[in-house]
Design a protein around this motif. Structure first.
Motif, PDB file in Angstrom:
ATOM      1  N   PRO A  62     -23.787 -12.186  49.820  1.00  0.00           N
ATOM      2  CA  PRO A  62     -24.242 -11.022  50.575  1.00  0.00           C
ATOM      3  C   PRO A  62     -24.296 -11.349  52.075  1.00  0.00           C
ATOM      4  O   PRO A  62     -24.437 -12.518  52.470  1.00  0.00           O
ATOM      5  N   ASN A  68     -25.109  -2.041  42.740  1.00  0.00           N
ATOM      6  CA  ASN A  68     -24.956  -3.389  42.196  1.00  0.00           C
ATOM      7  C   ASN A  68     -23.778  -3.423  41.215  1.00  0.00           C
ATOM      8  O   ASN A  68     -23.075  -2.419  41.042  1.00  0.00           O
ATOM      9  N   THR A 102     -29.891  -7.968  50.422  1.00  0.00           N
ATOM     10  CA  THR A 102     -29.749  -7.889  48.966  1.00  0.00           C
ATOM     11  C   THR A 102     -28.371  -7.322  48.640  1.00  0.00           C
ATOM     12  O   THR A 102     -27.660  -6.822  49.520  1.00  0.00           O
ATOM     13  N   ARG A 103     -28.003  -7.381  47.368  1.00  0.00           N
ATOM     14  CA  ARG A 103     -26.735  -6.773  46.949  1.00  0.00           C
ATOM     15  C   ARG A 103     -26.733  -5.280  47.280  1.00  0.00           C
ATOM     16  O   ARG A 103     -25.737  -4.719  47.720  1.00  0.00           O
TER      17      ARG A 103
END
Lengths: 154, 745
Positions: free
Chosen positions: B361, B678, B439-440
């Motif tokens: 990421p 995600n 974060t993703r």
């Protein structure tokens, strides 16, 4: 609270919240950066470690459940004969492109070869399906697993 | 063939009086060569309008112990540049590869072309890097000749050693290094180069220099950086791109466990720069991200009318009923020719927005102290990042130091440096070094997206099945009134220049979400649409798709590009024929008897100076799942495959990336926000789906070109065409998973 955990054959203390995932304990508390963060949701496999010999996504394992189980990470997998051969095969075949997923791939491959020394394509599909490679080096990952199996027979 | 080659001869780097090669004594002894060579690079994938003047710099040190250190100046994202550029120097210098050490350079204005993008590294560096090595070899020979009191022409080299042929005297490069530093430097333009037939390093399989660190899990990537006193940061932005922060409960966040700082950030309007949001800084990343989950933020999302994928599809269909708002190219009388055609085929194609989904990421570490900032960034393109940080923080570029760290995937995402300016700003505000990690979900929802596209095609065939008319109304996106980044269509898009009556036109819909280059920009979507439709036309003509393609291409010749910023040396029909024939031969096209439900699809595409044809064999299983059986790649990237070990890997990866994209990638926008977050909804290719991939290169007399991108575009339409061959079902919208198809093994 402090948790006493077994990582790569050594005892460590991690003073973190009980929910803290093993992934972040490894990376930020124990400074073992080989285990990677990719999705935080057990979808990509970049965080794969061995927990009692089983390939496990460390982003989903709270530190509080580890107890006395031994955690093995990429940093120590070369100390096992199978892990060593897998690393050798990965280098021989020049598997990596960006390389980010490969520690997780190697951990899954080592778990597979420990259980099934001569895996079929189906075995490889099943064991490796949880590990994404965004560079799509799957052709070489498959070949490297077979090469590592061959090295064991040699 | 010579006449055909002529336009390609100038594709290398142009000469300039400002080129220089300097020799000096290296720190610690030995010879240090510093080269600066000016040239022109085609617009890289960063969306720049025109060719840029660039300077290639090379630093080569020959130490007294005979070891050679080459500085790798380009960022490394997995394309193997860190090995390839030093191979070119070492080859001409004539040293053993095992004596070569490679050092990664940091960002430095003395290397103004530190970009990994556009498959540019090979065409831009091929001759200049060899010349640097050749000049060094000549200087070492001269130093030896002077020592022996003989003519340089009487001497030659074996790896690392100069030899006087008549006497048999030898001196090692290490022994000669200091003396060579005082030799007059040769003219880089005139220095003789090796005959490629005598190459010992170029053309040999060379392994990734970071391989050992990768397989043993050593810290290597941006996300692995640790600096003393470092804290960890997360940054919450508005999921509607460009939304403004109204208020937040940031005071409450500051009281949460481990939180060291939490503050609101007022950003600007540049979607590639610092945006509004709330930063949370803590003593661990987990705690920072956990605290962030307690955030309550009120956003002013602005006008989100029509910013929905469903609305875009409806609007595109409406626009397609009218004439394009602008004409990209028009030849002959397309309407008249369609009216006269024996057969007319019409089809609408669509491809979705895509995220780059680098597996690492976005992240960056920054340390702001006393008006200066040091940055550790996994970036493909540090120079604009430095400018962005300077203008946002109000500091001079001289107060910024950027360390380029290996990227866990780039794919074009790290050509932008939004994460870099965020880390720098947060470090300044927090008063501590910070590592910002997205974060993703941040990564997927705050990307610079591959723009979606809608194509409305018509094709006309005459009674003999010849393509006589072709039109595309491409409905694409605008941003701030101009065509969105990577959403354009060029007048050279195939089959332009080969169909007498042809029109390419565009209409645009305004888009809020930012767009940008993704591996093989434009081509990754256009290739699918055009090559799928051409396959439809081939089947409608009653000809085999390979025969149809060869007929369309005609005799080997160069179709020149119109002058302009994106002009390439032109499209060579013979090179494309060559790879189509090779792919057909290797795959057993038309010869292999395939079982029912199994089919082969062909597609071919020219991008980034590379010619690729690919055949995919796929089977539709009884459960409605697509099984990928095998892929054959045929590529023509010129006279030399510099590193065959890496070339095969890149080509395989690119084709599989394309197949994964075709099957499982796709983002939808609802109320201005990206829905997916995600890998449960965006589905990259997995091992179970991944077929064997054969790679064949057709070596031709043209200068070598790059390989990071051009093997990708054909694989998506080749799969669609294979599904048609297997089932008779034509899929005109990506991803295939949304068409009740999935892939399994």
């Amino acid at each position: 609270m402090p948790y006493i955990i077994q990582v790569n054959g050594k005892q460590h203390t991690a003073d973190v919240e009980s929910e803290t995932p093993l992934l972040w304990v490894l990376r930020d508390t124990l400074n073992l950066k080989g285990t990677k963060f990719g999705c935080g949701a057990a979808q990509c496999g970049a965080c794969t470690v061995h927990l009692g010999g089983q390939a496990t996504r460390s982003c989903q394992i709270p530190v509080s459940v580890l107890g006395a189980s031994n955690v093995t990470t990429i940093e120590a997998i070369g100390e096992t004969p199978v892990g060593k051969r897998v690393q050798q095969a990965w280098l021989e075949l020049d598997v990596a492109q960006c390389g980010y997923c490969q520690s997780g791939q190697i951990m899954s491959a080592t778990a597979l070869l420990t259980k099934i020394p001569n895996p079929t394509d189906q075995d490889i599909n099943q064991a490796m399906n949880g590990n994404l490679c965004r560079c799509a080096t799957y052709t070489r990952i498959r070949a490297a697993i077979k090469r590592a199996a061959e090295l064991a027979r040699a | 063939m010579d006449g055909l080659l002529a336009p390609f001869r100038s594709a290398g780097v142009k000469s300039s009086r400002r080129n220089f090669l300097k020799a000096s004594l290296a720190a610690g002894g030995g010879l240090l060569l510093t080269a600066r060579i000016h040239g022109i690079a085609k617009a890289a994938v960063s969306g720049e309008a025109g060719p840029r003047e660039i300077a290639l710099n090379a630093y080569v040190r020959v130490a007294p112990d005979g070891s050679v250190t080459v500085t790798a100046k380009n960022p490394e994202c997995g394309q193997g540049i860190k090995v390839m550029l030093p191979m070119l120097i070492a080859e001409e210098l004539d040293v053993s590869w095992d004596k070569v050490r490679i050092e990664q350079a940091g960002y430095d204005p003395k290397y103004p072309a530190q970009v990994a993008g556009g498959s540019q590294a090979t065409p831009v560096n091929w001759l200049p890097m060899r010349r640097v090595g050749a000049a060094g070899r000549q200087m070492l020979i001269q130093a030896a000749a002077t020592t022996w009191g003989v003519q340089a022409s009487e001497c030659d080299t074996t790896p690392g050693v100069v030899r006087h042929q008549a006497s048999g005297h030898t001196l090692s490069y290490g022994e000669l290094a200091e003396k060579a530093a005082a030799v007059k430097v040769p003219d880089l333009e005139k220095v003789p180069l090796k005959d490629p037939k005598t190459f010992r390093i170029v053309g040999q399989p060379m392994r990734n220099v970071d391989g050992e660190k990768i397989v043993t899990g050593q810290p290597l990537f941006g996300i692995d950086v640790t600096v003393p006193g470092m804290l960890y940061a997360v940054f919450q932005k508005c999921d509607v791109h460009g939304g403004k922060l109204v208020s937040s409960n940031v005071e409450a966040i500051r009281k949460l466990p481990g939180v060291k700082a939490a503050f609101e950030v007022k950003g600007g309007t540049d979607l590639r720069g610092l945006l509004d949001g709330v930063a949370v800084v803590a003593d661990s990343w987990w705690r920072a991200n956990r605290a962030r989950q307690q955030l309550q933020i009120t956003w002013d999302e602005g006008d989100i009318t029509g910013q929905n994928s469903a609305d875009f599809a409806r609007k595109a269909a409406e626009l397609a009923k009218g004439a394009p708002s602008s004409t990209v190219r028009k030849n002959g009388d397309p309407a008249g020719a369609l009216a006269k055609s024996a057969k007319v085929v019409e089809a609408a194609y669509h491809y979705p927005f895509l995220s780059h989904i680098d597996l690492e990421p976005q992240n960056c570490t920054a340390s702001f102290v006393n008006g200066k900032v040091e940055i550790w960034a996994p970036t493909q393109n540090p120079a604009p990042g430095s400018k962005l940080v300077a203008s946002t923080l109000g500091i001079p570029e001289s107060a910024i130091k950027i360390n380029m760290i290996r990227c866990g995937g780039g794919f074009g995402r790290r050509l932008s440096n939004d994460y870099m300016v965020e880390a720098a700003w947060i470090s300044k505000e927090a008063g501590a070094p910070v590592k910002l990690v997205w974060t993703r979900e941040d990564d997927m929802r705050h990307d610079l997206y591959r723009p979606a596209g809608y194509h409305f095609f018509k094709g006309g065939l005459d009674g003999a099945g010849k393509l006589i008319a072709f039109t595309d109304h491409f409905v694409t996106f605008s941003q701030d009134g101009a065509v969105a980044n990577s959403a354009n269509l060029e007048p050279t898009e195939f089959p332009a220049r080969l169909v007498a009556n042809l029109e390419l036109g565009t209409s645009m819909m305004p888009l809020r979400a930012p767009t940008g280059p993704l591996r093989a920009p434009r081509s990754n979507g256009l290739g699918f649409a055009f090559q799928s439709f051409l396959d439809e036309l081939a089947h409608a003509s009653g000809k085999d798709p390979v025969a149809f393609a060869l007929d369309l291409l005609g005799e080997p010749r160069v179709l020149p590009d119109p002058p302009g910023p994106r002009a390439t040396p032109g499209f060579h029909t013979g090179r494309m024929r060559g790879v189509i024939e090779l792919a057909a031969e290797k795959s057993g096209w038309g010869k292999t008897k395939l079982p029912k439900g199994t089919g082969m699809g062909l597609a071919y595409y020219y991008s980034h100076l590379g010619y690729f044809a690919e055949v995919v064999q796929a089977t539709m299983a009884a459960n409605g799942l697509i099984q990928l059986d095998k892929v054959w790649i045929a590529g023509d990237i010129g006279s030399q495959i510099i590193n065959p070990l890496n070339a095969e890997n890149q080509a395989q990866g690119a084709a599989l990336d394309g197949l994964g994209t075709a099957i499982g990638h796709g983002l939808t926008i609802e109320k201005g926000k990206i829905v997916q977050g995600n890998f449960d909804t965006v589905l990259p290719l997995r091992m179970r789906q991944s077929p064997p991939v054969e790679v064949h290169f057709r070596v031709t007399d043209f200068p070598p070109t790059g390989l990071g991108e051009p093997a990708l575009p054909p694989s998506l339409p080749a799969l669609g065409n294979a599904i048609f061959a297997a089932t008779g079902q034509r899929i005109r919208s990506l991803p295939f998973k949304d068409q009740k198809l999935n892939a399994s093994a």
